[in-house]
Scaffold this motif. Structure first.
Motif, PDB file in Angstrom:
ATOM      1  N   ALA A  53      -4.642 -10.038   2.772  1.00 49.94           N
ATOM      2  CA  ALA A  53      -3.997  -9.352   1.905  1.00 49.94           C
ATOM      3  C   ALA A  53      -4.107  -9.778   0.473  1.00 49.94           C
ATOM      4  O   ALA A  53      -4.306  -9.144  -0.481  1.00 49.94           O
ATOM      5  N   ALA A  54      -4.217 -11.076   0.175  1.00 42.44           N
ATOM      6  CA  ALA A  54      -4.393 -11.697  -0.915  1.00 42.44           C
ATOM      7  C   ALA A  54      -5.510 -11.416  -1.561  1.00 42.44           C
ATOM      8  O   ALA A  54      -5.670 -11.104  -2.795  1.00 42.44           O
ATOM      9  N   VAL A  55      -6.738 -11.408  -0.779  1.00 44.58           N
ATOM     10  CA  VAL A  55      -8.030 -11.006  -1.353  1.00 44.58           C
ATOM     11  C   VAL A  55      -7.972  -9.658  -1.848  1.00 44.58           C
ATOM     12  O   VAL A  55      -8.474  -9.066  -3.017  1.00 44.58           O
ATOM     13  N   PHE A  56      -7.463  -8.695  -0.901  1.00 41.13           N
ATOM     14  CA  PHE A  56      -7.274  -7.349  -1.191  1.00 41.13           C
ATOM     15  C   PHE A  56      -6.655  -6.883  -2.477  1.00 41.13           C
ATOM     16  O   PHE A  56      -6.946  -6.349  -3.330  1.00 41.13           O
ATOM     17  N   GLN A 205      -9.724   3.306  -1.926  1.00 42.79           N
ATOM     18  CA  GLN A 205      -9.855   3.383  -0.552  1.00 42.79           C
ATOM     19  C   GLN A 205     -11.043   2.498  -0.018  1.00 42.79           C
ATOM     20  O   GLN A 205     -10.902   1.837   1.187  1.00 42.79           O
ATOM     21  N   ALA A 206     -12.009   2.249  -1.047  1.00 41.15           N
ATOM     22  CA  ALA A 206     -13.061   1.383  -0.339  1.00 41.15           C
ATOM     23  C   ALA A 206     -12.708   0.108  -0.172  1.00 41.15           C
ATOM     24  O   ALA A 206     -13.429  -0.574   0.331  1.00 41.15           O
ATOM     25  N   ALA A 207     -11.836  -0.241  -0.754  1.00 40.45           N
ATOM     26  CA  ALA A 207     -11.225  -1.593  -0.659  1.00 40.45           C
ATOM     27  C   ALA A 207     -10.683  -2.189   0.458  1.00 40.45           C
ATOM     28  O   ALA A 207     -10.324  -3.392   0.825  1.00 40.45           O
ATOM     29  N   PHE A 208     -10.141  -0.933   1.213  1.00 41.84           N
ATOM     30  CA  PHE A 208      -9.178  -1.267   2.311  1.00 41.84           C
ATOM     31  C   PHE A 208      -9.616  -1.945   3.423  1.00 41.84           C
ATOM     32  O   PHE A 208      -9.127  -2.779   4.274  1.00 41.84           O
ATOM     33  N   PRO A 209     -11.077  -1.866   3.703  1.00 41.27           N
ATOM     34  CA  PRO A 209     -11.650  -2.909   4.828  1.00 41.27           C
ATOM     35  C   PRO A 209     -11.520  -4.107   4.520  1.00 41.27           C
ATOM     36  O   PRO A 209     -11.852  -4.972   5.421  1.00 41.27           O
ATOM     37  N   MET A 222      -1.791  -0.957   6.287  1.00 43.57           N
ATOM     38  CA  MET A 222      -2.775  -0.092   5.705  1.00 43.57           C
ATOM     39  C   MET A 222      -2.447   1.314   5.588  1.00 43.57           C
ATOM     40  O   MET A 222      -2.566   2.002   4.444  1.00 43.57           O
ATOM     41  N   ILE A 223      -1.517   1.944   6.354  1.00 43.58           N
ATOM     42  CA  ILE A 223      -1.411   3.459   6.386  1.00 43.58           C
ATOM     43  C   ILE A 223      -0.832   3.641   5.078  1.00 43.58           C
ATOM     44  O   ILE A 223      -0.982   4.797   4.521  1.00 43.58           O
ATOM     45  N   PRO A 224       0.395   3.043   4.849  1.00 41.19           N
ATOM     46  CA  PRO A 224       1.257   3.541   3.573  1.00 41.19           C
ATOM     47  C   PRO A 224       0.344   3.876   2.431  1.00 41.19           C
ATOM     48  O   PRO A 224       0.449   4.662   1.489  1.00 41.19           O
ATOM     49  N   GLY A 225      -0.575   2.662   2.103  1.00 35.44           N
ATOM     50  CA  GLY A 225      -1.456   2.709   1.045  1.00 35.44           C
ATOM     51  C   GLY A 225      -2.528   3.766   1.158  1.00 35.44           C
ATOM     52  O   GLY A 225      -3.008   4.300   0.026  1.00 35.44           O
ATOM     53  N   LEU A 226      -3.213   4.011   2.309  1.00 34.76           N
ATOM     54  CA  LEU A 226      -4.292   4.835   2.452  1.00 34.76           C
ATOM     55  C   LEU A 226      -3.553   6.301   2.152  1.00 34.76           C
ATOM     56  O   LEU A 226      -4.226   7.113   1.617  1.00 34.76           O
ATOM     57  N   LEU A 227      -2.286   6.683   2.557  1.00 38.85           N
ATOM     58  CA  LEU A 227      -1.614   7.807   2.554  1.00 38.85           C
ATOM     59  C   LEU A 227      -1.264   8.003   0.892  1.00 38.85           C
ATOM     60  O   LEU A 227      -1.409   9.065   0.552  1.00 38.85           O
ATOM     61  N   ALA A 228      -0.901   7.002   0.362  1.00 41.50           N
ATOM     62  CA  ALA A 228      -0.387   7.046  -1.153  1.00 41.50           C
ATOM     63  C   ALA A 228      -1.696   7.471  -2.016  1.00 41.50           C
ATOM     64  O   ALA A 228      -1.683   7.748  -3.169  1.00 41.50           O
ATOM     65  N   THR A 229      -2.934   7.032  -1.717  1.00 44.09           N
ATOM     66  CA  THR A 229      -4.186   7.265  -2.444  1.00 44.09           C
ATOM     67  C   THR A 229      -4.789   8.590  -1.851  1.00 44.09           C
ATOM     68  O   THR A 229      -5.461   9.106  -2.638  1.00 44.09           O
ATOM     69  N   ALA A 230      -4.700   8.889  -0.617  1.00 45.95           N
ATOM     70  CA  ALA A 230      -5.621   9.750  -0.091  1.00 45.95           C
ATOM     71  C   ALA A 230      -4.731  11.202  -0.482  1.00 45.95           C
ATOM     72  O   ALA A 230      -5.536  12.296  -1.037  1.00 45.95           O
ATOM     73  N   THR A 231      -3.564  11.172  -0.226  1.00 48.55           N
ATOM     74  CA  THR A 231      -2.941  12.520  -0.798  1.00 48.55           C
ATOM     75  C   THR A 231      -2.984  13.007  -1.878  1.00 48.55           C
ATOM     76  O   THR A 231      -3.338  14.370  -2.264  1.00 48.55           O
ATOM     77  N   PRO A 232      -2.859  12.411  -3.093  1.00 52.99           N
ATOM     78  CA  PRO A 232      -3.040  12.804  -4.372  1.00 52.99           C
ATOM     79  C   PRO A 232      -4.586  13.112  -4.859  1.00 52.99           C
ATOM     80  O   PRO A 232      -4.383  13.911  -5.664  1.00 52.99           O
TER      81      PRO A 232
END
Length: 330
Positions: A53-56, A205-209, A222-232
């Protein structure tokens, strides 16, 4: 810096106005954040999930700030190309231009509050309860990751809101843009803004892996962040383009109807020679209008969009392959 119509977006001031300024900002942010997590002993005492998480956090902040600066620059350039086509007073056009890189104090504080609230909610979700979250803050490594998540939510929500605000601005501009069917090239500014705005969230989104490196990271991380970036992303793409598409389609339909009415009226012309010449001219013109694209895209913009969209899937596939390889080697 304040302007007469708002505050300059604070994230833009983090990028120096020098050559390679965005690269410098990315390097400074990553180094500063990564070094801070190391000083907080995240990589020495925390579990692998917190380390990932820190690296992300370091990567995504170092990415989003300069990329937002780049997109704002492209948006201002697109507005400059579109400005001559706008049917509005110069003061109004200046106000619209100013809105791209300046936001009102109320808007700024509101979006910061939204990001902070979202960060707190996500941290509580990860901890399990507010009481457990408070217990985590008593440990320096754990507190560092909590604050890191909070910072990411504040910055990302601010960027998303700012991009959506600019997308709404271009949505409004479509009503003031004069459409010339024989030359729709100025309208590609709408498509360029839509495509560029999605770049920030696609790259995020490419950074989530990076989070997948730690098998102990669960979906809640991961899911909250993915939704917060994918939906908009849908709204960032649709807001600037859809009204222009509708306006182009309506203008094209009206012009074709007018041409067809002229063609029908010419059937009553007695003199054959001028009638044939006029018919030929109208038929050529009708063919040109029929071929007008009802979407404000050109080949370059469409190709760029396709390339952007394949970035996250490729990074996710690559992360999965690397994970499988590591497991086999271990």
């Amino acid at each position: 810096m304040a302007s007469r119509r708002g505050w300059s977006v604070w994230l833009l001031s983090l990028v120096p106005n020098v050559r390679f300024g965005r690269w410098i900002t990315a390097l400074v942010l990553f180094t500063g954040l990564y070094g801070s997590f190391r000083m907080a002993r995240v990589f020495q005492e925390a579990d692998e999930a917190a380390q990932a998480a820190a690296v992300f956090f370091s990567i995504i902040i170092a990415y989003i700030v300069p990329v937002y600066h780049l997109i704002t620059e492209h948006t201002l350039a697109a507005f400059g190309e579109l400005a001559p086509e706008l049917k509005a007073e110069p003061d109004q056009i200046d106000s619209w231009r100013d809105r791209i890189a300046h936001k009102s104090p109320l808007w700024t504080w509101s979006m910061l509050a939204v990001g902070a609230t979202a960060g707190i909610a996500h941290n509580i979700l990860l901890a399990g309860s507010p009481a457990l979250l408070l217990q985590r803050l008593q440990s320096l490594p754990a507190a560092a990751t909590v604050l890191g998540a909070e910072l990411v939510w504040i910055v990302m929500m601010y960027v998303v809101a700012a991009l959506l605000d600019n997308a709404r601005l271009f949505n409004r501009l479509s009503a003031y843009t004069q459409i010339t069917l024989i030359d729709t090239s100025p309208l590609t500014a709408f498509a360029r803004v839509a495509v560029a705005s999605t770049l920030a969230l696609i790259g995020a989104q490419a950074a989530f892996p990076v989070l997948w490196v730690a098998p102990s990271n669960n979906a809640v991380a991961m899911i909250p962040g993915l939704l917060a970036t994918a939906t908009p992303m849908f709204f960032l793409f649709a807001f600037p383009i859809w009204p222009v598409h509708r306006a182009l389609a309506a203008a094209k339909s009206r012009e074709l109807k007018r041409i067809n009415e002229q063609l029908r009226s010419m059937q009553s012309v007695v003199d054959v020679t001028p009638r044939v010449v006029s018919l030929n001219d109208l038929l050529i013109y009708r063919r040109e209008i029929t071929q007008v694209n009802e979407w404000p895209f050109n080949a370059g913009v469409a190709t760029r969009l396709v390339l952007y969209l394949v970035i996250p899937p490729l990074t996710w596939i690559a992360a999965g392959l690397i994970d499988v390889m590591i497991e086999r080697l271990v």
